[in-house]
Write a protein that holds these residues in place. Structure first.
Motif, PDB file in Angstrom:
ATOM      1  N   CYS A  76      38.315  52.543 -27.894  1.00 27.34           N
ATOM      2  CA  CYS A  76      38.522  51.311 -27.525  1.00 27.34           C
ATOM      3  C   CYS A  76      37.146  50.512 -27.465  1.00 27.34           C
ATOM      4  CB  CYS A  76      38.826  51.232 -26.123  1.00 27.34           C
ATOM      5  SG  CYS A  76      40.799  51.883 -26.233  1.00 27.34           S
ATOM      6  N   VAL A  77      36.954  49.616 -28.352  1.00 24.85           N
ATOM      7  CA  VAL A  77      35.759  48.641 -28.455  1.00 24.85           C
ATOM      8  C   VAL A  77      35.804  47.595 -27.643  1.00 24.85           C
ATOM      9  CG1 VAL A  77      34.142  47.549 -30.080  1.00 24.85           C
ATOM     10  CG2 VAL A  77      35.724  49.547 -31.027  1.00 24.85           C
ATOM     11  N   LEU A  78      34.835  47.291 -26.833  1.00 23.62           N
ATOM     12  CA  LEU A  78      34.757  45.970 -25.925  1.00 23.62           C
ATOM     13  C   LEU A  78      34.024  45.076 -26.706  1.00 23.62           C
ATOM     14  CD1 LEU A  78      35.136  48.631 -23.689  1.00 23.62           C
ATOM     15  CD2 LEU A  78      33.761  47.269 -22.278  1.00 23.62           C
ATOM     16  N   PRO A  79      34.160  43.797 -26.428  1.00 19.01           N
ATOM     17  CA  PRO A  79      33.542  42.600 -27.038  1.00 19.01           C
ATOM     18  C   PRO A  79      32.066  42.635 -26.707  1.00 19.01           C
ATOM     19  CG  PRO A  79      35.245  41.918 -25.750  1.00 19.01           C
ATOM     20  CD  PRO A  79      35.333  43.209 -25.436  1.00 19.01           C
ATOM     21  N   TYR A  80      31.119  42.209 -27.616  1.00 19.06           N
ATOM     22  CA  TYR A  80      29.726  42.424 -27.542  1.00 19.06           C
ATOM     23  C   TYR A  80      29.002  42.093 -26.181  1.00 19.06           C
ATOM     24  CZ  TYR A  80      28.898  43.595 -32.552  1.00 19.06           C
ATOM     25  OH  TYR A  80      29.244  44.046 -33.716  1.00 19.06           O
ATOM     26  N   SER A  85      28.327  52.390 -30.238  1.00 19.38           N
ATOM     27  CA  SER A  85      28.525  52.751 -31.377  1.00 19.38           C
ATOM     28  C   SER A  85      27.324  52.643 -32.517  1.00 19.38           C
ATOM     29  CB  SER A  85      29.733  52.220 -32.094  1.00 19.38           C
ATOM     30  OG  SER A  85      29.623  50.879 -32.547  1.00 19.38           O
ATOM     31  N   ARG A  86      27.374  53.224 -33.570  1.00 21.43           N
ATOM     32  CA  ARG A  86      26.484  53.071 -34.337  1.00 21.43           C
ATOM     33  C   ARG A  86      26.206  51.618 -35.093  1.00 21.43           C
ATOM     34  NH1 ARG A  86      29.121  56.511 -39.386  1.00 21.43           N
ATOM     35  NH2 ARG A  86      30.578  54.823 -39.731  1.00 21.43           N
ATOM     36  N   TYR A  87      27.286  50.887 -34.776  1.00 23.51           N
ATOM     37  CA  TYR A  87      27.302  49.406 -34.934  1.00 23.51           C
ATOM     38  C   TYR A  87      26.950  48.432 -33.836  1.00 23.51           C
ATOM     39  CZ  TYR A  87      30.307  51.523 -38.758  1.00 23.51           C
ATOM     40  OH  TYR A  87      30.888  51.900 -39.506  1.00 23.51           O
ATOM     41  N   MET A  88      26.549  49.296 -32.787  1.00 22.68           N
ATOM     42  CA  MET A  88      25.870  48.764 -31.620  1.00 22.68           C
ATOM     43  C   MET A  88      27.038  48.089 -30.899  1.00 22.68           C
ATOM     44  SD  MET A  88      23.189  49.821 -31.540  1.00 22.68           S
ATOM     45  CE  MET A  88      22.423  49.112 -30.061  1.00 22.68           C
ATOM     46  N   CYS A 102      39.061  45.314 -26.452  1.00 23.06           N
ATOM     47  CA  CYS A 102      39.560  45.778 -25.144  1.00 23.06           C
ATOM     48  C   CYS A 102      38.964  45.392 -23.801  1.00 23.06           C
ATOM     49  CB  CYS A 102      39.346  47.287 -25.224  1.00 23.06           C
ATOM     50  SG  CYS A 102      40.014  48.236 -26.669  1.00 23.06           S
ATOM     51  N   LYS A 103      40.103  45.431 -23.013  1.00 21.97           N
ATOM     52  CA  LYS A 103      39.668  44.901 -21.514  1.00 21.97           C
ATOM     53  C   LYS A 103      40.476  46.099 -20.631  1.00 21.97           C
ATOM     54  CE  LYS A 103      39.098  40.105 -22.647  1.00 21.97           C
ATOM     55  NZ  LYS A 103      39.456  38.591 -22.257  1.00 21.97           N
TER      56      LYS A 103
END
Length: 129
Positions: free
Chosen positions: A83-87, A64-67, A121-122
């Motif tokens: 769905c955003v995964l952990p960094y 994303s634009r937030y990396m 998300c996982k």
């Protein structure tokens, strides 16, 4: 000292986010968007900050634009959820292919009538029969 340890343990339990929605029902992006379009406050009360299981087809994947690594799930009605995964799991993006059907668990972070963002998300392995 015992109080500090108790507070730390209690905090860890609260932050673990492992509790699923009441019935562990697998839902689609359409269900979330429909609920928020019909009554946003009620939908937020039901889903916001709760861990859910969501199923859809991978429409895209990337940063994303937030990396932050993310996978966009789309269902048969065209509704999408981010769905955003952990960094630290950025390399897991390689596990997803566009067009693949996947079920993920994650915590509903934000909801509007147009968009749902699910964090932490996982991928959930498919159940074997």
């Amino acid at each position: 000292m015992k109080r500090i340890i108790a507070v730390i343990i209690f905090g860890c339990v609260l932050l673990s986010g492992t509790a699923f929605s009441a019935d562990n029902e697998v839902i689609t992006p359409y269900v979330l968007l429909k609920a928020s379009a019909e009554n946003l406050e009620e939908a937020k009360e039901q889903y916001l900050n709760k861990t859910i299981l969501i199923n859809g087809v991978v429409a895209s994947k990337g940063m994303s634009r937030y990396m932050t690594p993310n996978v966009i799930l789309k269902d048969e009605r065209g509704a999408e959820a981010i769905c955003v995964l952990p960094y630290h799991e950025v390399l897991k993006l390689a596990d997803f292919e566009v067009g693949q059907t996947v079920t993920m668990s994650g915590r509903v972070h934000n909801m509007t009538a147009e968009r749902v963002v699910i964090k932490e998300c996982k991928a959930v392995p498919p159940e074997s029969d």
